[in-house]
Design a protein around this motif. Sequence first.
Motif, PDB file in Angstrom:
ATOM      1  N   LEU A 132     -17.299  54.682 -55.859  1.00  0.00           N
ATOM      2  CA  LEU A 132     -18.716  54.373 -56.036  1.00  0.00           C
ATOM      3  C   LEU A 132     -19.213  53.525 -54.865  1.00  0.00           C
ATOM      4  O   LEU A 132     -20.281  53.788 -54.304  1.00  0.00           O
ATOM      5  N   ARG A 133     -18.407  52.553 -54.474  1.00  0.00           N
ATOM      6  CA  ARG A 133     -18.792  51.695 -53.361  1.00  0.00           C
ATOM      7  C   ARG A 133     -18.876  52.494 -52.063  1.00  0.00           C
ATOM      8  O   ARG A 133     -19.793  52.325 -51.266  1.00  0.00           O
ATOM      9  N   ARG A 134     -17.906  53.379 -51.860  1.00  0.00           N
ATOM     10  CA  ARG A 134     -17.911  54.222 -50.667  1.00  0.00           C
ATOM     11  C   ARG A 134     -19.171  55.077 -50.636  1.00  0.00           C
ATOM     12  O   ARG A 134     -19.865  55.176 -49.624  1.00  0.00           O
ATOM     13  N   GLN A 135     -19.479  55.702 -51.754  1.00  0.00           N
ATOM     14  CA  GLN A 135     -20.620  56.603 -51.807  1.00  0.00           C
ATOM     15  C   GLN A 135     -21.951  55.862 -51.702  1.00  0.00           C
ATOM     16  O   GLN A 135     -22.865  56.340 -51.021  1.00  0.00           O
ATOM     17  N   THR A 136     -22.066  54.698 -52.333  1.00  0.00           N
ATOM     18  CA  THR A 136     -23.338  53.984 -52.224  1.00  0.00           C
ATOM     19  C   THR A 136     -23.547  53.438 -50.814  1.00  0.00           C
ATOM     20  O   THR A 136     -24.679  53.271 -50.373  1.00  0.00           O
ATOM     21  N   THR A 137     -22.467  53.188 -50.093  1.00  0.00           N
ATOM     22  CA  THR A 137     -22.587  52.653 -48.728  1.00  0.00           C
ATOM     23  C   THR A 137     -22.803  53.745 -47.687  1.00  0.00           C
ATOM     24  O   THR A 137     -23.568  53.573 -46.749  1.00  0.00           O
ATOM     25  N   LYS A 138     -22.124  54.877 -47.847  1.00  0.00           N
ATOM     26  CA  LYS A 138     -22.122  55.880 -46.775  1.00  0.00           C
ATOM     27  C   LYS A 138     -22.768  57.206 -47.147  1.00  0.00           C
ATOM     28  O   LYS A 138     -22.631  58.200 -46.423  1.00  0.00           O
ATOM     29  N   PHE A 139     -23.412  57.284 -48.296  1.00  0.00           N
ATOM     30  CA  PHE A 139     -23.991  58.548 -48.761  1.00  0.00           C
ATOM     31  C   PHE A 139     -25.244  58.206 -49.539  1.00  0.00           C
ATOM     32  O   PHE A 139     -25.321  57.143 -50.147  1.00  0.00           O
ATOM     33  N   ASN A 140     -26.226  59.113 -49.518  1.00  0.00           N
ATOM     34  CA  ASN A 140     -27.471  58.787 -50.205  1.00  0.00           C
ATOM     35  C   ASN A 140     -27.822  59.799 -51.288  1.00  0.00           C
ATOM     36  O   ASN A 140     -28.985  59.998 -51.617  1.00  0.00           O
ATOM     37  N   GLY A 141     -26.789  60.447 -51.849  1.00  0.00           N
ATOM     38  CA  GLY A 141     -27.045  61.413 -52.916  1.00  0.00           C
ATOM     39  C   GLY A 141     -27.260  62.805 -52.361  1.00  0.00           C
ATOM     40  O   GLY A 141     -27.621  62.992 -51.202  1.00  0.00           O
ATOM     41  N   ALA A 142     -27.037  63.800 -53.207  1.00  0.00           N
ATOM     42  CA  ALA A 142     -27.276  65.198 -52.833  1.00  0.00           C
ATOM     43  C   ALA A 142     -28.753  65.509 -53.033  1.00  0.00           C
ATOM     44  O   ALA A 142     -29.469  64.791 -53.737  1.00  0.00           O
ATOM     45  N   SER A 143     -29.196  66.587 -52.417  1.00  0.00           N
ATOM     46  CA  SER A 143     -30.612  66.956 -52.479  1.00  0.00           C
ATOM     47  C   SER A 143     -31.062  67.186 -53.931  1.00  0.00           C
ATOM     48  O   SER A 143     -30.420  67.904 -54.695  1.00  0.00           O
ATOM     49  N   TYR A 144     -32.188  66.580 -54.285  1.00  0.00           N
ATOM     50  CA  TYR A 144     -32.756  66.745 -55.626  1.00  0.00           C
ATOM     51  C   TYR A 144     -33.002  68.216 -55.946  1.00  0.00           C
ATOM     52  O   TYR A 144     -32.686  68.697 -57.034  1.00  0.00           O
ATOM     53  N   VAL A 145     -33.554  68.951 -54.986  1.00  0.00           N
ATOM     54  CA  VAL A 145     -33.890  70.361 -55.211  1.00  0.00           C
ATOM     55  C   VAL A 145     -32.638  71.165 -55.563  1.00  0.00           C
ATOM     56  O   VAL A 145     -32.662  71.990 -56.485  1.00  0.00           O
ATOM     57  N   ILE A 146     -31.561  70.910 -54.857  1.00  0.00           N
ATOM     58  CA  ILE A 146     -30.325  71.665 -55.110  1.00  0.00           C
ATOM     59  C   ILE A 146     -29.729  71.246 -56.457  1.00  0.00           C
ATOM     60  O   ILE A 146     -29.199  72.078 -57.201  1.00  0.00           O
ATOM     61  N   GLN A 147     -29.841  69.974 -56.785  1.00  0.00           N
ATOM     62  CA  GLN A 147     -29.359  69.514 -58.095  1.00  0.00           C
ATOM     63  C   GLN A 147     -30.149  70.176 -59.225  1.00  0.00           C
ATOM     64  O   GLN A 147     -29.587  70.508 -60.271  1.00  0.00           O
ATOM     65  N   CYS A 148     -31.456  70.367 -59.014  1.00  0.00           N
ATOM     66  CA  CYS A 148     -32.276  71.066 -60.017  1.00  0.00           C
ATOM     67  C   CYS A 148     -31.754  72.493 -60.219  1.00  0.00           C
ATOM     68  O   CYS A 148     -31.721  72.994 -61.344  1.00  0.00           O
ATOM     69  N   GLY A 149     -31.392  73.132 -59.118  1.00  0.00           N
ATOM     70  CA  GLY A 149     -30.848  74.489 -59.215  1.00  0.00           C
ATOM     71  C   GLY A 149     -29.535  74.516 -59.977  1.00  0.00           C
ATOM     72  O   GLY A 149     -29.336  75.340 -60.877  1.00  0.00           O
ATOM     73  N   ALA A 150     -28.648  73.587 -59.656  1.00  0.00           N
ATOM     74  CA  ALA A 150     -27.325  73.568 -60.293  1.00  0.00           C
ATOM     75  C   ALA A 150     -27.424  73.309 -61.791  1.00  0.00           C
ATOM     76  O   ALA A 150     -26.667  73.889 -62.582  1.00  0.00           O
ATOM     77  N   ALA A 151     -28.363  72.457 -62.200  1.00  0.00           N
ATOM     78  CA  ALA A 151     -28.487  72.127 -63.628  1.00  0.00           C
ATOM     79  C   ALA A 151     -28.773  73.381 -64.445  1.00  0.00           C
ATOM     80  O   ALA A 151     -28.313  73.523 -65.583  1.00  0.00           O
ATOM     81  N   GLN A 152     -29.518  74.318 -63.850  1.00  0.00           N
ATOM     82  CA  GLN A 152     -29.878  75.539 -64.577  1.00  0.00           C
ATOM     83  C   GLN A 152     -28.690  76.482 -64.769  1.00  0.00           C
ATOM     84  O   GLN A 152     -28.758  77.435 -65.550  1.00  0.00           O
ATOM     85  N   LEU A 153     -27.618  76.246 -64.031  1.00  0.00           N
ATOM     86  CA  LEU A 153     -26.417  77.090 -64.190  1.00  0.00           C
ATOM     87  C   LEU A 153     -25.741  76.824 -65.523  1.00  0.00           C
ATOM     88  O   LEU A 153     -24.907  77.613 -65.966  1.00  0.00           O
ATOM     89  N   TYR A 154     -26.073  75.709 -66.157  1.00  0.00           N
ATOM     90  CA  TYR A 154     -25.434  75.350 -67.423  1.00  0.00           C
ATOM     91  C   TYR A 154     -26.217  75.828 -68.638  1.00  0.00           C
ATOM     92  O   TYR A 154     -25.818  75.585 -69.757  1.00  0.00           O
ATOM     93  N   THR A 155     -27.349  76.495 -68.404  1.00  0.00           N
ATOM     94  CA  THR A 155     -28.079  77.102 -69.523  1.00  0.00           C
ATOM     95  C   THR A 155     -27.373  78.405 -69.890  1.00  0.00           C
ATOM     96  O   THR A 155     -26.590  78.940 -69.088  1.00  0.00           O
ATOM     97  N   PRO A 156     -27.643  78.954 -71.089  1.00  0.00           N
ATOM     98  CA  PRO A 156     -26.992  80.238 -71.463  1.00  0.00           C
ATOM     99  C   PRO A 156     -27.279  81.333 -70.433  1.00  0.00           C
ATOM    100  O   PRO A 156     -26.359  82.075 -70.052  1.00  0.00           O
ATOM    101  N   GLU A 157     -28.530  81.424 -69.934  1.00  0.00           N
ATOM    102  CA  GLU A 157     -28.861  82.461 -68.940  1.00  0.00           C
ATOM    103  C   GLU A 157     -28.089  82.216 -67.649  1.00  0.00           C
ATOM    104  O   GLU A 157     -27.553  83.145 -67.049  1.00  0.00           O
ATOM    105  N   GLY A 158     -28.079  80.956 -67.211  1.00  0.00           N
ATOM    106  CA  GLY A 158     -27.391  80.607 -65.972  1.00  0.00           C
ATOM    107  C   GLY A 158     -25.911  80.958 -66.046  1.00  0.00           C
ATOM    108  O   GLY A 158     -25.353  81.577 -65.133  1.00  0.00           O
ATOM    109  N   ARG A 159     -25.287  80.603 -67.157  1.00  0.00           N
ATOM    110  CA  ARG A 159     -23.857  80.888 -67.346  1.00  0.00           C
ATOM    111  C   ARG A 159     -23.579  82.381 -67.266  1.00  0.00           C
ATOM    112  O   ARG A 159     -22.617  82.823 -66.641  1.00  0.00           O
ATOM    113  N   GLU A 160     -24.447  83.128 -67.924  1.00  0.00           N
ATOM    114  CA  GLU A 160     -24.268  84.581 -67.964  1.00  0.00           C
ATOM    115  C   GLU A 160     -24.402  85.173 -66.554  1.00  0.00           C
ATOM    116  O   GLU A 160     -23.619  86.034 -66.144  1.00  0.00           O
TER     117      GLU A 160
END
Lengths: 409, 409
Positions: A284-312
């Motif tokens: 956590l310390r490494r990531q908070t110091t040297k990384f600023n999170g993954a792109s919000y837009v891409i995270q929005c896309g990935a979240a939809q993979l966990y819906t029934p349609e996305g899984r299918e």
Amino acid sequence: MYEVNHYFSQLPQSYLFSRIAKTVADFRAQHPEAEIIRMGIGDVTRPIAPAALEGMAEGIRAMGSADTFVGYGPEQGHEFLRSAIAEGDFHSRGIAMADDEIFVSDGAKSDIGNFPDILDSHIRVAVTDPVYPVYVDSNVMGGRGGKLQPDGRWSGIDYMPCTEANGFVPDLPAKAPGVMYLCYPNNPTGTVLTHDQLKYFVDYARTNGVLILFDAAYEAFVSSPDVPRSIYEIDGARECAVEFRSFSKTAGFTGLRLGYTVVPRELRGSDGHGGQVALRDLWLRRQTTKFNGASYVIQCGAAQLYTPEGREQIQATIDYYKSNATMLREGLTGAGLTTYGGVDSPYVWCKAPAGLSSEEFFRLLLDRCHIVTTPGSGFGPSGEGFVRLTAFSTHELTAKAVERLKHLI
Amino acid sequence: MYEVNHYFSQLPQSYLFSRIAKTVADFRAQHPEAEIIRMGIGDVTRPIAPAALEGMAEGIRAMGSADTFVGYGPEQGHEFLRSAIAEGDFHSRGIAMADDEIFVSDGAKSDIGNFPDILDSHIRVAVTDPVYPVYVDSNVMGGRGGKLQPDGRWSGIDYMPCTEANGFVPDLPAKAPGVMYLCYPNNPTGTVLTHDQLKYFVDYARTNGVLILFDAAYEAFVSSPDVPRSIYEIDGARECAVEFRSFSKTAGFTGLRLGYTVVPRELRGSDGHGGQVALRDLWLRRQTTKFNGASYVIQCGAAQLYTPEGREQIQATIDYYKSNATMLREGLTGAGLTTYGGVDSPYVWCKAPAGLSSEEFFRLLLDRCHIVTTPGSGFGPSGEGFVRLTAFSTHELTAKAVERLKHLI
């Protein structure tokens, strides 16, 4: 004058995949008419699932209005995605996992490459042989390589051969290392460990105080019931293993960039002074110091993979590649070649015929069949005598490749 | 049992911004009715430029079809974006720059944090004081910190104070360091260096063999004619400076994640054995080994910022923030406070009145005006006695903040 990190200079100049790219480019220049089929680098070809496209479009719409604009997100990833991962990849399979043990990032390669940052620079590292080069190279850069030997191995690293003789189940090093990299389903051999086989490594790690860095980038390809998709299916793994996951092969995110790393709370390393430190806190310390999170837009896309349609939708793509793997495996076998992997994996590990070396067989397949593979020797000495083929092409090109292979021998 | 990187344990537990977030959360819990105005963390609030939104939408459409699907991209970034950057940020301002000296990444924080990877672990590092904590923390993690002293400084790091007394032009360390971090327009003070002042540092670096790591994240806010936007406007900088750039403040990409780093070919470090190594080659090796490129979709968005429409749109947003900075600066001055910065920068550096400490002034502004700032002491000892305010809020909230400040003293 300032000095550079001299460990970098010890690395051989040419990275495997770059070297192959050059050989293929040269071949193409000499044979502009040839239809080359790329089965070398493990990149995917199928489009992104509609559910993920819609999720990303929604994310972009949010960015277009001050009311819904999203700035810096948590370095660990947005809660909506971490909870979807915990539920979809773990709870739903009976595995306990807290949201804050999951670290979303821009991809497994970054996490695998950066993870050694939080470990001591003198730690002894063990890798399977053959192996994904990033495990070795990132440790060499961190000063853990020792000297490069004539056989291609580093003196400071323990190699665990995976061969036909041992059924591709790694031989343990003579002395317990500090850290052991395992990748299952395996890159490059496409082989797997059963539940019992993986349990053997988990028990070994717990007994000997070894940290397992488990690369599960290909877990989505597992369909055999006795093959684990996560190391946390094994009792005790939370006490000895970090797991790296990728959306690259699961959902075709190679160009979108997203992965995550699981660091259970139970993991503790020595501070060198008799105390213990939670790896989760260090990461956590490494990531908070040297990384600023993954792109919000891409995270929005990935979240939809966990819906029934996305899984299918993503399962349909995985099935598509799996049927390519079957076609490839059967085609190679039908052509009289010996293969491994390709069942719970997108990779087929094919033995070179007639005592050819990896590079000779690679050239033969390029020259005769116009198929690009990866020479097994590029993954380490025990990869000699094999090439890796990937199932990430189209059905049409895979069928064409199989047709060409019929006349190879 | 495996040992962890014990340098991590030397870092103070709490990262500045996390600590402030907790203080503010506690205040909010105690005063649920208060309208809090956030001028602490440097996150933006304006929506993404329509040109970039359209670029990203186009990128997503490409991902939805097998014919246009884009998988792994170059680790250095897609050529279409690197050439747009070279032209738009350098050639158009008369600065020579090759596309392959530009490395696109997921953000300046990653690059700044990771860049020390390619330098020797014993190199002497100099930073300005006050300073963005990532420069210091990433070097402490890499073993260059020495011991943390009671005054908050690390024994292994040289601090170059920036104070009212020296007009916020850093004092040089007594002995030339190996690496020197400079950030202009400066975070946190909002001050700048003129062309002649920056030339003094470039000449010093060249004479003494110092590598300058130049953080230009705020260059878009420069409007004064004698203030450089890039260190490469200074003759000789290609021989001594790496430059970090961000789309976060320029175009509001804090949640989208994109930045780039410039590593000119001329930069060479010592290999410790009398030879020299090109930093560009080392950084390329680092990035190809531990990074897999920035997201294609986000790169598509960024490329559109270099069109005439894109430029106009992001300039309008910069102007919006700059007018906030003016309002804030004038409001603080009108309230009898002394300020620096806020002209070519989104940051205003405000002196605490009546001998208050940074934290006392921070608390006073929170309690009396419900304005969140950042205590200057969090950026280093020379930040004591100041707070940082950001201009990234809305016009309305900035005006409201100024109104509240009138009654502060």
